[in-house]
Structures are given as structure tokens and as C-alpha cells.
Scaffold this motif. Structure first.
Motif, PDB file in Angstrom:
ATOM      1  N   ASN A  22       0.842  -1.344   0.018  1.00 54.47           N
ATOM      2  CA  ASN A  22       0.140  -0.109  -0.051  1.00 54.47           C
ATOM      3  C   ASN A  22       0.866   1.191   0.097  1.00 54.47           C
ATOM      4  O   ASN A  22       0.675   2.288   0.777  1.00 54.47           O
ATOM      5  CB  ASN A  22      -0.873   0.180   1.120  1.00 54.47           C
ATOM      6  CG  ASN A  22      -2.178   0.581   0.828  1.00 54.47           C
ATOM      7  OD1 ASN A  22      -2.699   0.837  -0.465  1.00 54.47           O
ATOM      8  ND2 ASN A  22      -3.032   0.851   1.838  1.00 54.47           N
ATOM      9  N   GLN A  23       1.943   1.364  -0.637  1.00 55.45           N
ATOM     10  CA  GLN A  23       2.996   2.230  -0.797  1.00 55.45           C
ATOM     11  C   GLN A  23       3.072   2.809  -2.217  1.00 55.45           C
ATOM     12  O   GLN A  23       2.910   1.845  -3.066  1.00 55.45           O
ATOM     13  CB  GLN A  23       4.102   2.019  -0.294  1.00 55.45           C
ATOM     14  CG  GLN A  23       4.401   1.816   1.087  1.00 55.45           C
ATOM     15  CD  GLN A  23       5.621   1.377   1.381  1.00 55.45           C
ATOM     16  OE1 GLN A  23       6.431   1.126   0.815  1.00 55.45           O
ATOM     17  NE2 GLN A  23       6.172   1.660   2.777  1.00 55.45           N
ATOM     18  N   TYR A  24       3.095   4.144  -2.585  1.00 53.64           N
ATOM     19  CA  TYR A  24       2.996   4.554  -4.066  1.00 53.64           C
ATOM     20  C   TYR A  24       4.464   5.543  -4.204  1.00 53.64           C
ATOM     21  O   TYR A  24       4.438   6.174  -3.117  1.00 53.64           O
ATOM     22  CB  TYR A  24       1.874   5.259  -4.265  1.00 53.64           C
ATOM     23  CG  TYR A  24       0.557   4.480  -4.372  1.00 53.64           C
ATOM     24  CD1 TYR A  24       0.181   3.818  -5.415  1.00 53.64           C
ATOM     25  CD2 TYR A  24      -0.109   4.341  -3.011  1.00 53.64           C
ATOM     26  CE1 TYR A  24      -0.954   3.118  -5.405  1.00 53.64           C
ATOM     27  CE2 TYR A  24      -1.163   3.458  -3.132  1.00 53.64           C
ATOM     28  CZ  TYR A  24      -1.556   2.573  -4.474  1.00 53.64           C
ATOM     29  OH  TYR A  24      -2.885   2.150  -4.288  1.00 53.64           O
ATOM     30  N   ILE A  25       5.121   5.556  -5.286  1.00 51.16           N
ATOM     31  CA  ILE A  25       6.086   6.332  -5.406  1.00 51.16           C
ATOM     32  C   ILE A  25       5.692   7.412  -6.569  1.00 51.16           C
ATOM     33  O   ILE A  25       5.073   7.072  -7.425  1.00 51.16           O
ATOM     34  CB  ILE A  25       7.149   5.632  -6.204  1.00 51.16           C
ATOM     35  CG1 ILE A  25       7.772   4.684  -4.936  1.00 51.16           C
ATOM     36  CG2 ILE A  25       8.509   6.752  -6.252  1.00 51.16           C
ATOM     37  CD1 ILE A  25       8.872   3.724  -5.454  1.00 51.16           C
ATOM     38  N   MET A  80       8.892  10.846  -3.896  1.00 53.65           N
ATOM     39  CA  MET A  80       8.072  10.594  -2.429  1.00 53.65           C
ATOM     40  C   MET A  80       7.357   9.121  -2.464  1.00 53.65           C
ATOM     41  O   MET A  80       6.832   8.866  -3.273  1.00 53.65           O
ATOM     42  CB  MET A  80       6.993  11.681  -2.270  1.00 53.65           C
ATOM     43  CG  MET A  80       7.295  13.101  -2.418  1.00 53.65           C
ATOM     44  SD  MET A  80       7.697  13.678  -0.661  1.00 53.65           S
ATOM     45  CE  MET A  80       8.213  15.441  -0.869  1.00 53.65           C
ATOM     46  N   ILE A  81       7.787   8.539  -1.390  1.00 54.71           N
ATOM     47  CA  ILE A  81       7.167   7.056  -0.970  1.00 54.71           C
ATOM     48  C   ILE A  81       5.994   7.596  -0.143  1.00 54.71           C
ATOM     49  O   ILE A  81       6.071   8.125   0.988  1.00 54.71           O
ATOM     50  CB  ILE A  81       8.079   6.057  -0.416  1.00 54.71           C
ATOM     51  CG1 ILE A  81       9.314   6.034  -1.305  1.00 54.71           C
ATOM     52  CG2 ILE A  81       7.478   4.840  -0.328  1.00 54.71           C
ATOM     53  CD1 ILE A  81      10.388   5.269  -0.846  1.00 54.71           C
ATOM     54  N   ILE A  82       4.824   7.400  -0.808  1.00 51.60           N
ATOM     55  CA  ILE A  82       3.521   7.582   0.225  1.00 51.60           C
ATOM     56  C   ILE A  82       3.005   6.242   0.592  1.00 51.60           C
ATOM     57  O   ILE A  82       2.739   5.203  -0.113  1.00 51.60           O
ATOM     58  CB  ILE A  82       2.472   8.350  -0.866  1.00 51.60           C
ATOM     59  CG1 ILE A  82       2.988   9.575  -1.533  1.00 51.60           C
ATOM     60  CG2 ILE A  82       1.108   8.762   0.279  1.00 51.60           C
ATOM     61  CD1 ILE A  82       3.447  10.579  -0.785  1.00 51.60           C
ATOM     62  N   THR A  83       2.688   6.216   1.874  1.00 54.57           N
ATOM     63  CA  THR A  83       2.153   4.922   2.752  1.00 54.57           C
ATOM     64  C   THR A  83       0.609   5.112   3.103  1.00 54.57           C
ATOM     65  O   THR A  83       0.533   6.234   3.737  1.00 54.57           O
ATOM     66  CB  THR A  83       3.026   4.617   3.783  1.00 54.57           C
ATOM     67  OG1 THR A  83       4.489   4.428   3.599  1.00 54.57           O
ATOM     68  CG2 THR A  83       2.445   3.432   4.499  1.00 54.57           C
ATOM     69  N   LEU A  84      -0.209   4.490   2.634  1.00 54.94           N
ATOM     70  CA  LEU A  84      -1.292   4.830   2.846  1.00 54.94           C
ATOM     71  C   LEU A  84      -2.058   3.964   3.991  1.00 54.94           C
ATOM     72  O   LEU A  84      -1.677   2.791   3.921  1.00 54.94           O
ATOM     73  CB  LEU A  84      -2.589   4.789   1.556  1.00 54.94           C
ATOM     74  CG  LEU A  84      -2.050   5.502   0.385  1.00 54.94           C
ATOM     75  CD1 LEU A  84      -2.993   5.124  -1.041  1.00 54.94           C
ATOM     76  CD2 LEU A  84      -2.149   7.002   0.797  1.00 54.94           C
ATOM     77  N   LYS A  85      -3.278   4.331   4.534  1.00 53.95           N
ATOM     78  CA  LYS A  85      -3.848   3.254   5.553  1.00 53.95           C
ATOM     79  C   LYS A  85      -4.310   2.208   4.921  1.00 53.95           C
ATOM     80  O   LYS A  85      -4.807   2.122   3.610  1.00 53.95           O
ATOM     81  CB  LYS A  85      -4.987   4.090   6.298  1.00 53.95           C
ATOM     82  CG  LYS A  85      -4.834   4.384   7.406  1.00 53.95           C
ATOM     83  CD  LYS A  85      -6.115   5.154   7.964  1.00 53.95           C
ATOM     84  CE  LYS A  85      -5.980   5.070   9.416  1.00 53.95           C
ATOM     85  NZ  LYS A  85      -7.018   5.505  10.082  1.00 53.95           N
ATOM     86  N   PRO A  86      -4.400   0.996   5.500  1.00 52.52           N
ATOM     87  CA  PRO A  86      -5.200  -0.281   4.638  1.00 52.52           C
ATOM     88  C   PRO A  86      -6.452  -0.071   4.440  1.00 52.52           C
ATOM     89  O   PRO A  86      -7.294   0.582   5.213  1.00 52.52           O
ATOM     90  CB  PRO A  86      -5.041  -1.295   6.008  1.00 52.52           C
ATOM     91  CG  PRO A  86      -3.936  -0.837   6.684  1.00 52.52           C
ATOM     92  CD  PRO A  86      -3.866   0.762   6.827  1.00 52.52           C
ATOM     93  N   GLY A  87      -6.910  -0.388   3.284  1.00 49.57           N
ATOM     94  CA  GLY A  87      -8.084  -0.290   2.776  1.00 49.57           C
ATOM     95  C   GLY A  87      -8.217   0.789   1.822  1.00 49.57           C
ATOM     96  O   GLY A  87      -9.183   1.110   1.032  1.00 49.57           O
ATOM     97  N   TYR A  88      -7.303   1.765   1.445  1.00 49.95           N
ATOM     98  CA  TYR A  88      -7.174   2.693   0.677  1.00 49.95           C
ATOM     99  C   TYR A  88      -6.398   2.604  -0.326  1.00 49.95           C
ATOM    100  O   TYR A  88      -5.300   1.849  -0.309  1.00 49.95           O
ATOM    101  CB  TYR A  88      -7.048   4.227   1.445  1.00 49.95           C
ATOM    102  CG  TYR A  88      -7.941   4.709   2.356  1.00 49.95           C
ATOM    103  CD1 TYR A  88      -9.116   5.552   1.947  1.00 49.95           C
ATOM    104  CD2 TYR A  88      -7.671   4.665   3.818  1.00 49.95           C
ATOM    105  CE1 TYR A  88      -9.850   5.847   2.880  1.00 49.95           C
ATOM    106  CE2 TYR A  88      -8.625   4.896   4.552  1.00 49.95           C
ATOM    107  CZ  TYR A  88      -9.744   5.608   4.156  1.00 49.95           C
ATOM    108  OH  TYR A  88     -10.594   6.212   5.176  1.00 49.95           O
ATOM    109  N   SER A  89      -6.680   3.192  -1.928  1.00 48.01           N
ATOM    110  CA  SER A  89      -5.581   2.933  -2.752  1.00 48.01           C
ATOM    111  C   SER A  89      -5.929   4.155  -3.747  1.00 48.01           C
ATOM    112  O   SER A  89      -6.818   4.913  -3.427  1.00 48.01           O
ATOM    113  CB  SER A  89      -6.000   1.722  -3.442  1.00 48.01           C
ATOM    114  OG  SER A  89      -7.245   1.843  -4.051  1.00 48.01           O
ATOM    115  N   ILE A  90      -4.789   4.411  -4.569  1.00 50.90           N
ATOM    116  CA  ILE A  90      -4.739   5.254  -5.525  1.00 50.90           C
ATOM    117  C   ILE A  90      -4.932   4.840  -6.816  1.00 50.90           C
ATOM    118  O   ILE A  90      -4.240   3.601  -7.119  1.00 50.90           O
ATOM    119  CB  ILE A  90      -3.615   6.348  -5.505  1.00 50.90           C
ATOM    120  CG1 ILE A  90      -3.384   6.979  -4.205  1.00 50.90           C
ATOM    121  CG2 ILE A  90      -3.254   7.204  -6.432  1.00 50.90           C
ATOM    122  CD1 ILE A  90      -2.029   7.628  -3.864  1.00 50.90           C
TER     123      ILE A  90
END
Length: 99
Positions: A22-25, A80-90
């Protein structure tokens, strides 16, 4: 409200492996800071961000002329490495409602 000059989702082998965590760059403008990016992503994508890590990619080297001069030029963006809460996505590819 929040001004982000340059924002680009990075699709590499490393970034695809981070999707499972659940991480995005993202590539962002070098003048942007972590709080500005966090607030913008939470508002634009309606998600909850746990953490934001940033780093500058290494400088690229260029060879010029027969003398083999090596010149470096600075990268004009941050990663930037963005970490989201579980259950969320981009969403990886924007639909027309985001543009």
C-alpha cells in the motif's frame, strides 16, 4: 489551496512491488515538502496517508567532447514514497473525472 507544480506516478519494478504494501512512489517538484504533498493527496484522492518519505535521485553524469569531461546535472524533482492506510488506494490511471 495547495499548489503542486509537478506530480507524476512512477511505474517501475520497485514501485509495483510496493503497491502490495500500500505504498506509492511519486515524482514531485523539488520545492514541495512532505506536508504539502500529504495534504494534497488526501484532498485529491480522498485517502488517508500514514507516512511520507522523500529522497532525491542520484545525479546523472554526462560525457562531453573528446576529452571525456564528466559533467553532472542536478535532478529537478524529488521522489516521495506515500504510505496509505489499509483499505485505501490511489487509482493508477486517471479517469476523465480527475482531469
Amino acid at each position: 489551496m495547495y499548489e503542486v507544480q509537478y506530480l507524476d506516478l512512477v511505474l517501475t519494478e520497485k514501485s509495483v512491488n510496493l503497491f502490495q504494501k500500500n505504498q506509492y512512489i511519486l515524482n514531485v517538484d523539488s520545492g514541495s515538502n512532505k506536508t504539502k504533498i500529504k495534504n494534497w493527496i488526501e484532498l485529491f484522492f480522498n485517502v488517508k496517508v500514514i507516512g511520507v518519505n522523500s529522497y532525491r535521485p542520484p545525479q546523472k553524469k554526462e560525457k562531453r567532447g573528446n576529452i571525456k569531461q564528466i559533467m553532472k546535472h542536478r535532478m529537478h524533482y524529488k521522489r516521495m514514497i506515500i504510505t496509505l492506510k489499509p483499505g485505501y488506494s490511489i487509482p493508477l490511471f486517471y479517469s476523465k473525472k480527475f482531469i
